[in-house]
Scaffold this motif. Sequence first.
Motif, PDB file in Angstrom:
ATOM      1  N   ALA A  51      39.833 138.235 -13.606  1.00  0.00           N
ATOM      2  CA  ALA A  51      38.984 139.420 -13.595  1.00  0.00           C
ATOM      3  C   ALA A  51      39.831 140.676 -13.729  1.00  0.00           C
ATOM      4  O   ALA A  51      40.936 140.767 -13.198  1.00  0.00           O
ATOM      5  CB  ALA A  51      38.178 139.479 -12.290  1.00  0.00           C
ATOM      6  N   GLY A  52      39.303 141.651 -14.465  1.00  0.00           N
ATOM      7  CA  GLY A  52      39.957 142.949 -14.548  1.00  0.00           C
ATOM      8  C   GLY A  52      41.255 142.938 -15.317  1.00  0.00           C
ATOM      9  O   GLY A  52      42.251 143.495 -14.855  1.00  0.00           O
ATOM     10  N   THR A  53      41.270 142.349 -16.509  1.00  0.00           N
ATOM     11  CA  THR A  53      42.496 142.423 -17.320  1.00  0.00           C
ATOM     12  C   THR A  53      42.754 143.842 -17.801  1.00  0.00           C
ATOM     13  O   THR A  53      43.885 144.216 -18.051  1.00  0.00           O
ATOM     14  CB  THR A  53      42.401 141.504 -18.547  1.00  0.00           C
ATOM     15  OG1 THR A  53      41.412 141.987 -19.450  1.00  0.00           O
ATOM     16  CG2 THR A  53      42.080 140.071 -18.138  1.00  0.00           C
ATOM     17  N   ARG A  54      41.669 144.598 -17.974  1.00  0.00           N
ATOM     18  CA  ARG A  54      41.723 145.989 -18.449  1.00  0.00           C
ATOM     19  C   ARG A  54      42.344 146.097 -19.836  1.00  0.00           C
ATOM     20  O   ARG A  54      42.953 147.100 -20.175  1.00  0.00           O
ATOM     21  CB  ARG A  54      42.456 146.877 -17.433  1.00  0.00           C
ATOM     22  CG  ARG A  54      41.727 146.989 -16.099  1.00  0.00           C
ATOM     23  CD  ARG A  54      42.514 147.783 -15.084  1.00  0.00           C
ATOM     24  NE  ARG A  54      43.675 147.052 -14.614  1.00  0.00           N
ATOM     25  CZ  ARG A  54      43.652 146.178 -13.605  1.00  0.00           C
ATOM     26  NH1 ARG A  54      42.532 145.949 -12.970  1.00  0.00           N
ATOM     27  NH2 ARG A  54      44.751 145.552 -13.226  1.00  0.00           N
ATOM     28  N   THR A  73      47.760 141.928 -19.474  1.00  0.00           N
ATOM     29  CA  THR A  73      46.978 142.749 -18.553  1.00  0.00           C
ATOM     30  C   THR A  73      47.591 144.139 -18.435  1.00  0.00           C
ATOM     31  O   THR A  73      48.793 144.330 -18.627  1.00  0.00           O
ATOM     32  CB  THR A  73      46.917 142.120 -17.151  1.00  0.00           C
ATOM     33  OG1 THR A  73      48.227 142.150 -16.560  1.00  0.00           O
ATOM     34  CG2 THR A  73      46.416 140.684 -17.216  1.00  0.00           C
ATOM     35  N   ALA A  74      46.743 145.105 -18.096  1.00  0.00           N
ATOM     36  CA  ALA A  74      47.176 146.487 -17.931  1.00  0.00           C
ATOM     37  C   ALA A  74      47.062 146.901 -16.471  1.00  0.00           C
ATOM     38  O   ALA A  74      46.433 146.219 -15.661  1.00  0.00           O
ATOM     39  CB  ALA A  74      46.339 147.412 -18.805  1.00  0.00           C
ATOM     40  N   ALA A  75      47.649 148.044 -16.148  1.00  0.00           N
ATOM     41  CA  ALA A  75      47.561 148.603 -14.802  1.00  0.00           C
ATOM     42  C   ALA A  75      46.132 149.072 -14.525  1.00  0.00           C
ATOM     43  O   ALA A  75      45.267 149.051 -15.403  1.00  0.00           O
ATOM     44  CB  ALA A  75      48.546 149.757 -14.656  1.00  0.00           C
ATOM     45  N   GLU A  76      45.871 149.510 -13.300  1.00  0.00           N
ATOM     46  CA  GLU A  76      44.526 149.919 -12.892  1.00  0.00           C
ATOM     47  C   GLU A  76      43.928 150.953 -13.837  1.00  0.00           C
ATOM     48  O   GLU A  76      42.740 150.921 -14.132  1.00  0.00           O
ATOM     49  CB  GLU A  76      44.565 150.490 -11.473  1.00  0.00           C
ATOM     50  CG  GLU A  76      44.776 149.450 -10.387  1.00  0.00           C
ATOM     51  CD  GLU A  76      43.540 148.606 -10.136  1.00  0.00           C
ATOM     52  OE1 GLU A  76      42.458 148.976 -10.641  1.00  0.00           O
ATOM     53  OE2 GLU A  76      43.651 147.574  -9.450  1.00  0.00           O
ATOM     54  N   ASP A  77      44.752 151.890 -14.337  1.00  0.00           N
ATOM     55  CA  ASP A  77      44.241 152.931 -15.226  1.00  0.00           C
ATOM     56  C   ASP A  77      44.339 152.541 -16.690  1.00  0.00           C
ATOM     57  O   ASP A  77      44.077 153.354 -17.575  1.00  0.00           O
ATOM     58  CB  ASP A  77      44.994 154.244 -14.994  1.00  0.00           C
ATOM     59  CG  ASP A  77      46.501 154.108 -15.222  1.00  0.00           C
ATOM     60  OD1 ASP A  77      46.951 152.987 -15.543  1.00  0.00           O
ATOM     61  OD2 ASP A  77      47.215 155.112 -15.086  1.00  0.00           O
ATOM     62  N   GLY A  78      44.706 151.273 -16.965  1.00  0.00           N
ATOM     63  CA  GLY A  78      44.823 150.813 -18.332  1.00  0.00           C
ATOM     64  C   GLY A  78      46.071 151.270 -19.047  1.00  0.00           C
ATOM     65  O   GLY A  78      46.217 151.055 -20.256  1.00  0.00           O
ATOM     66  N   ALA A  79      46.992 151.879 -18.314  1.00  0.00           N
ATOM     67  CA  ALA A  79      48.178 152.443 -18.941  1.00  0.00           C
ATOM     68  C   ALA A  79      49.210 151.367 -19.249  1.00  0.00           C
ATOM     69  O   ALA A  79      49.217 150.284 -18.667  1.00  0.00           O
ATOM     70  CB  ALA A  79      48.791 153.514 -18.036  1.00  0.00           C
ATOM     71  N   ARG A  80      50.105 151.663 -20.174  1.00  0.00           N
ATOM     72  CA  ARG A  80      51.241 150.807 -20.443  1.00  0.00           C
ATOM     73  C   ARG A  80      52.234 150.915 -19.293  1.00  0.00           C
ATOM     74  O   ARG A  80      52.210 151.868 -18.538  1.00  0.00           O
ATOM     75  CB  ARG A  80      51.916 151.246 -21.745  1.00  0.00           C
ATOM     76  CG  ARG A  80      51.019 151.136 -22.960  1.00  0.00           C
ATOM     77  CD  ARG A  80      51.668 151.722 -24.188  1.00  0.00           C
ATOM     78  NE  ARG A  80      52.870 150.975 -24.573  1.00  0.00           N
ATOM     79  CZ  ARG A  80      53.680 151.353 -25.550  1.00  0.00           C
ATOM     80  NH1 ARG A  80      53.421 152.462 -26.228  1.00  0.00           N
ATOM     81  NH2 ARG A  80      54.740 150.636 -25.855  1.00  0.00           N
ATOM     82  N   PRO A  81      53.163 149.972 -19.133  1.00  0.00           N
ATOM     83  CA  PRO A  81      53.302 148.781 -19.968  1.00  0.00           C
ATOM     84  C   PRO A  81      52.378 147.661 -19.535  1.00  0.00           C
ATOM     85  O   PRO A  81      52.013 147.575 -18.369  1.00  0.00           O
ATOM     86  CB  PRO A  81      54.757 148.380 -19.744  1.00  0.00           C
ATOM     87  CG  PRO A  81      55.056 148.817 -18.356  1.00  0.00           C
ATOM     88  CD  PRO A  81      54.260 150.087 -18.149  1.00  0.00           C
ATOM     89  N   TYR A  82      51.994 146.794 -20.488  1.00  0.00           N
ATOM     90  CA  TYR A  82      51.212 145.615 -20.188  1.00  0.00           C
ATOM     91  C   TYR A  82      52.126 144.497 -19.694  1.00  0.00           C
ATOM     92  O   TYR A  82      53.325 144.486 -19.967  1.00  0.00           O
ATOM     93  CB  TYR A  82      50.482 145.115 -21.431  1.00  0.00           C
ATOM     94  CG  TYR A  82      49.333 145.984 -21.905  1.00  0.00           C
ATOM     95  CD1 TYR A  82      49.041 147.213 -21.329  1.00  0.00           C
ATOM     96  CD2 TYR A  82      48.525 145.559 -22.957  1.00  0.00           C
ATOM     97  CE1 TYR A  82      47.990 147.994 -21.785  1.00  0.00           C
ATOM     98  CE2 TYR A  82      47.474 146.333 -23.415  1.00  0.00           C
ATOM     99  CZ  TYR A  82      47.211 147.551 -22.821  1.00  0.00           C
ATOM    100  OH  TYR A  82      46.167 148.314 -23.275  1.00  0.00           O
ATOM    101  N   ALA A  83      51.524 143.531 -18.984  1.00  0.00           N
ATOM    102  CA  ALA A  83      52.262 142.368 -18.480  1.00  0.00           C
ATOM    103  C   ALA A  83      51.551 141.096 -18.917  1.00  0.00           C
ATOM    104  O   ALA A  83      50.328 141.082 -19.080  1.00  0.00           O
ATOM    105  CB  ALA A  83      52.357 142.416 -16.955  1.00  0.00           C
ATOM    106  N   VAL A  84      52.293 140.015 -19.094  1.00  0.00           N
ATOM    107  CA  VAL A  84      51.737 138.735 -19.513  1.00  0.00           C
ATOM    108  C   VAL A  84      51.598 137.812 -18.311  1.00  0.00           C
ATOM    109  O   VAL A  84      52.558 137.625 -17.547  1.00  0.00           O
ATOM    110  CB  VAL A  84      52.616 138.069 -20.591  1.00  0.00           C
ATOM    111  CG1 VAL A  84      52.170 136.637 -20.863  1.00  0.00           C
ATOM    112  CG2 VAL A  84      52.573 138.888 -21.877  1.00  0.00           C
ATOM    113  N   TRP A  85      50.388 137.239 -18.140  1.00  0.00           N
ATOM    114  CA  TRP A  85      50.103 136.293 -17.076  1.00  0.00           C
ATOM    115  C   TRP A  85      49.624 134.975 -17.670  1.00  0.00           C
ATOM    116  O   TRP A  85      49.146 134.927 -18.813  1.00  0.00           O
ATOM    117  CB  TRP A  85      49.025 136.843 -16.141  1.00  0.00           C
ATOM    118  CG  TRP A  85      49.494 137.985 -15.289  1.00  0.00           C
ATOM    119  CD1 TRP A  85      49.600 139.291 -15.652  1.00  0.00           C
ATOM    120  CD2 TRP A  85      49.945 137.893 -13.937  1.00  0.00           C
ATOM    121  NE1 TRP A  85      50.082 140.033 -14.609  1.00  0.00           N
ATOM    122  CE2 TRP A  85      50.307 139.204 -13.542  1.00  0.00           C
ATOM    123  CE3 TRP A  85      50.067 136.850 -13.026  1.00  0.00           C
ATOM    124  CZ2 TRP A  85      50.782 139.489 -12.269  1.00  0.00           C
ATOM    125  CZ3 TRP A  85      50.536 137.143 -11.745  1.00  0.00           C
ATOM    126  CH2 TRP A  85      50.890 138.434 -11.381  1.00  0.00           C
TER     127      TRP A  85
END
Length: 412
Positions: free
Chosen positions: A84-87, A106-118
């Motif tokens: 939930a909440g990949t953004r 996935t992105a941070a709460e505000d959708g900002a970079r950098p993205y991370a891979v899960w």
Amino acid sequence: MAVPRPKVHTAGRRTVTAWGGARGAAALFGVAALVVPAAPAGAAVAAAPPGGVERAAAGHGTVSGRERTAGAETAVRDSDVLLAGTRTTGGDGAPGAGGGWWTVSTAAEDGARPYAVWAGRLDGTGEKQRISPDDGRHHVHPVTDGKTVVWSAYQGRWCYLLARPVDGGPVRQLDAGQGIGCAYTGLGVEGKTVTYTDVGYKSRPTRAMYLRMGEGDPVPIPPAGGGNPRTVSTSNPSLRNDRIAFDDCKYTGSTGTLCRITVLDVTTGRRTVVADAKLPAPTAITSRYVYWLETEDPGSGPGALHRVNLDGSDPVVVSPASGEDALRIDGLTASDDAVTVAARSADGTAAPETPVRLWQFSPDGSRRERVSCDGGDQVSPASAGARQVVWIDTTGGSTDLVTRTRPAGTCG
């Protein structure tokens, strides 16, 4: 006019160029191989995965109940929420699946970079794992075969092709490039074989590429007949059983852009042209067929879904470009049992704001069903084998990674 280039989703980056030629990471850096630590010294411990997991029997025709987004009760789903909440949406947020595992950026709460891979298991068991290092780079486009995750990373003008086992271990750098808009797209992995497009810029060629992890440098797949690097390209590779399907395109002033769908057997080196195609989009290869999208009008987006045997015989139009049942398609994934597309409408006339839906066909096109009846956008499908698909879903106002093991039906 240059040949068509693959789509590059950049989350704010400029979109073209990559270093050209057959050089791999070793040739670029003058070393035999580069292994990047999972996280740099002093880096923070990997954050917990965004959101949570809601499991239900949605893949078996029941619904998962109501979920809450930003404190508000939202619509009923018929899909299982894996994360939930990949953004994330679009190309950078596209998930991968294979071998019983999913992976997503996935992105941070505000959708900002950098993205991370899960990554995590498709059946929802076990812990989700952060695959990408916490090193300030932008980690996107992940794919997996259930043993290895391969993805792209960006920082400044550098781009990287990275890999890591799903059960942990060091991050391995497979390729790297430098330049404004440097990009690796269209990734695939199967055992030791990795495929991708190295996106060109100006005089640098766009090439479909492959490599064998631990067995040498990346290998470019050249276009047939050669020519000016600005007017020929190979791109959009897809991988199955060490066969690679790809687009081979050439532009001339007299004929326009001419493309052929080609299959390369990595083991033997044999190339087989299986079809001519007009402005083809992504390919998908299975153990029996090659699928691709194509359009006659570059402004309208892909309109027809085609299929052919691996030797080029028995061509079939699975979904037509016009008519009552036409789809405005933008997204393709396939298994031996089904081919799934993302499309905006069932009549080909939908406006851009029309929600995207997933449609699944039998290989011969005789059966067409909606993958899910969820109310939000359904984008970036990835086949998980058989008739199971994972995708990014915006039902309820959040962007979540979800799955179904079989289509929902007509959604009437």
